[in-house]
Enzyme design. Sequence first.
Site, short mmCIF file in Angstrom:
data_model
loop_
_atom_site.label_atom_id
_atom_site.label_comp_id
_atom_site.label_asym_id
_atom_site.label_seq_id
_atom_site.Cartn_x
_atom_site.Cartn_y
_atom_site.Cartn_z
N GLU A 102 0.82 -1.20 0.00
CA GLU A 102 0.00 0.00 0.00
C GLU A 102 0.86 1.26 0.00
O GLU A 102 1.99 1.27 0.48
CB GLU A 102 -0.92 0.00 1.20
CG GLU A 102 -0.17 -0.06 2.50
CD GLU A 102 -1.10 -0.27 3.67
OE1 GLU A 102 -2.09 -0.99 3.52
OE2 GLU A 102 -0.83 0.29 4.72
N CYS A 115 3.59 8.32 0.52
CA CYS A 115 4.11 7.46 1.58
C CYS A 115 4.29 6.06 0.96
O CYS A 115 3.33 5.45 0.52
CB CYS A 115 3.09 7.45 2.72
SG CYS A 115 3.51 6.33 4.04
N CYS A 122 6.32 -7.15 7.28
CA CYS A 122 7.42 -6.61 8.10
C CYS A 122 7.72 -7.60 9.22
O CYS A 122 6.81 -8.24 9.76
CB CYS A 122 7.02 -5.26 8.69
SG CYS A 122 8.33 -4.52 9.69
N CYS A 126 5.57 -4.58 15.55
CA CYS A 126 5.17 -3.52 16.49
C CYS A 126 3.68 -3.75 16.83
O CYS A 126 2.88 -4.05 15.94
CB CYS A 126 5.38 -2.15 15.87
SG CYS A 126 7.10 -1.89 15.42
N CYS A 129 0.65 -2.01 14.94
CA CYS A 129 0.74 -1.90 13.48
C CYS A 129 0.19 -3.14 12.80
O CYS A 129 0.55 -4.27 13.14
CB CYS A 129 2.20 -1.71 13.11
SG CYS A 129 2.52 -1.88 11.35
N GLY A 174 6.63 -1.99 6.04
CA GLY A 174 8.01 -2.47 6.13
C GLY A 174 8.96 -1.48 6.77
O GLY A 174 8.62 -0.32 7.01
N GLU A 175 10.15 -1.98 7.06
CA GLU A 175 11.20 -1.17 7.67
C GLU A 175 12.24 -0.88 6.58
O GLU A 175 12.99 -1.77 6.16
CB GLU A 175 11.82 -1.96 8.85
CG GLU A 175 13.16 -1.47 9.34
CD GLU A 175 13.20 0.01 9.69
OE1 GLU A 175 12.39 0.47 10.51
OE2 GLU A 175 14.07 0.73 9.12
N SER A 207 12.12 6.67 7.17
CA SER A 207 11.62 6.51 8.52
C SER A 207 11.97 5.11 9.04
O SER A 207 11.75 4.13 8.36
CB SER A 207 10.10 6.68 8.50
OG SER A 207 9.57 6.42 9.77
N SER A 230 10.90 6.35 14.58
CA SER A 230 9.67 6.09 15.34
C SER A 230 10.08 5.68 16.75
O SER A 230 10.61 4.59 16.95
CB SER A 230 8.88 4.95 14.70
OG SER A 230 8.53 5.31 13.40
N LEU A 231 9.83 6.56 17.69
CA LEU A 231 10.28 6.28 19.07
C LEU A 231 9.11 5.72 19.90
O LEU A 231 9.19 4.65 20.44
CB LEU A 231 10.84 7.57 19.70
CG LEU A 231 11.73 7.31 20.90
CD1 LEU A 231 13.07 6.74 20.46
CD2 LEU A 231 11.94 8.56 21.71
N HIS A 232 8.07 6.50 20.02
CA HIS A 232 6.82 6.11 20.69
C HIS A 232 6.92 5.88 22.20
O HIS A 232 5.90 5.78 22.86
CB HIS A 232 6.17 4.90 20.02
CG HIS A 232 6.03 5.04 18.53
ND1 HIS A 232 5.69 6.22 17.93
CD2 HIS A 232 6.21 4.14 17.52
CE1 HIS A 232 5.65 6.05 16.61
NE2 HIS A 232 5.97 4.80 16.35
N ASN A 307 -3.87 6.34 14.99
CA ASN A 307 -4.96 6.12 14.07
C ASN A 307 -5.53 4.73 14.35
O ASN A 307 -4.99 3.73 13.91
CB ASN A 307 -4.40 6.22 12.66
CG ASN A 307 -5.42 5.96 11.59
OD1 ASN A 307 -6.60 5.77 11.86
ND2 ASN A 307 -4.97 5.94 10.37
N CYS A 350 -0.10 2.44 8.53
CA CYS A 350 0.76 1.41 7.99
C CYS A 350 0.12 0.02 7.97
O CYS A 350 -0.28 -0.51 8.98
CB CYS A 350 1.96 1.50 8.89
SG CYS A 350 3.07 0.25 8.99
S1 SF4 Z 1 5.49 0.02 12.50
FE1 SF4 Z 1 6.91 -0.23 10.80
S2 SF4 Z 1 8.56 -1.49 11.68
FE2 SF4 Z 1 6.81 -1.71 13.07
S3 SF4 Z 1 5.74 -3.55 12.34
FE3 SF4 Z 1 4.81 -1.77 11.32
S4 SF4 Z 1 5.88 -1.62 9.37
FE4 SF4 Z 1 7.13 -2.89 10.72
#
Ligand code: SF4
Length: 362
Positions: A102, A115, A122, A126, A129, A174-175, A207, A230-232, A307, A350
């Site tokens: 996407e 984006c 991934c 997380c 996500c 993805g990362e 990112s 991305s810290l969070h 979100n 995401c």
């Molecule tokens: S936030 Fe990013 S790194 Fe974490 S699971 Fe989702 S896609 Fe992967």
Amino acid sequence: METMTTALPNIIDLSFPELQHAIASLDEPSFRAAQIHQWLFSHQAKSFEEMTTLSRTLRQKLAETFSISHLQLVDHLESTEESGDNLTEKILLKLPDNELIETVLIPAENRLTACLSSQAGCAFQCTFCATGKMGLHRNLTAGEIAGQVYALNAIVSMRKPDKKITNIVFMGMGEPLMNYDNILESIETLTTKNYNVTLSQKKITISTVGVIPQIRKLGASGLKTKLAVSLHAAEQQKRESLMPVAAKLYPLNELGKALAGYSSATAMPVTIVYMLQKGINDSLEDAKLLARFAHGFLCKINLIDYNSIINIRFKPVNSSSREVFQQYLIDSGLHVTVRKSYGTTINAACGQLATTGMAESQ
Ligand code: SF4
């Protein structure tokens, strides 16, 4: 007797060095690789026959050796104005092996940001996500990463021929730093002069969840792209509860050092992305920990509202809690921006559209 037909490899999947190698093995001069690359990306050629600057013999040889498969549009959702989303659009694309990825188009006054996804699925899991729930299917090729911009521009230009994507953020599925080489090659393609898409490196943001070795590598690469992390959560245990894989692999104290090294090597601020989640990471104590972490290097903080998505337990922050949190950071001398949640009406966080699409097709 039945004969087995084998699909020809998709030439767009070749990295540029692989393309050069393939051209050399066809006994063609090396400059042909650049010409073919330009046809594939800048002109979005769908057949070798279209590549009229190549000899007929080479076009024939290429057609016998390779196929050409661009990304296919599968679904297209537009958010509604009532949500105040400024018509964010989410686009689901199909890769030649039927993987779904996407992308999101985010319009702003003088910008149109895409984006992009860097992987199908991934590995990082997380907890907030949807992509993390898919697991890693595979890395995207450099051609598939750059191809997303061309696919999106085709959609945009159907409505307004002079409109194009101006900015890119690698914040989709993805990362990106786990697909480092292909991300860098896609950036090379998207910033090539005289191509149909020629972006400045400064308009591109990578990112990451904090992949320390690649942050160091990126800092030494000389690229002028921006980095967002991305810290969070700015406390190790809390971060591990939100981002179990990334936080354990890349602990906060080491991450802070890597970001300090990055910002001093590049003389550019890092953007700390902090997604506020009600009752989880939105207290004044959380703000104090974040301020302490952020004072270690040149940075700015981007607070975003969570979100909320299907089947996931977190809730968006209250506006009053956000204001207290933000004010503490500002009073600490930090540069803070608040980004509203994009595309809430179309699940534009995401991984959400791809996972929904997969669920529907199962
Ligand atoms: S936030 Fe990013 S790194 Fe974490 S699971 Fe989702 S896609 Fe992967």
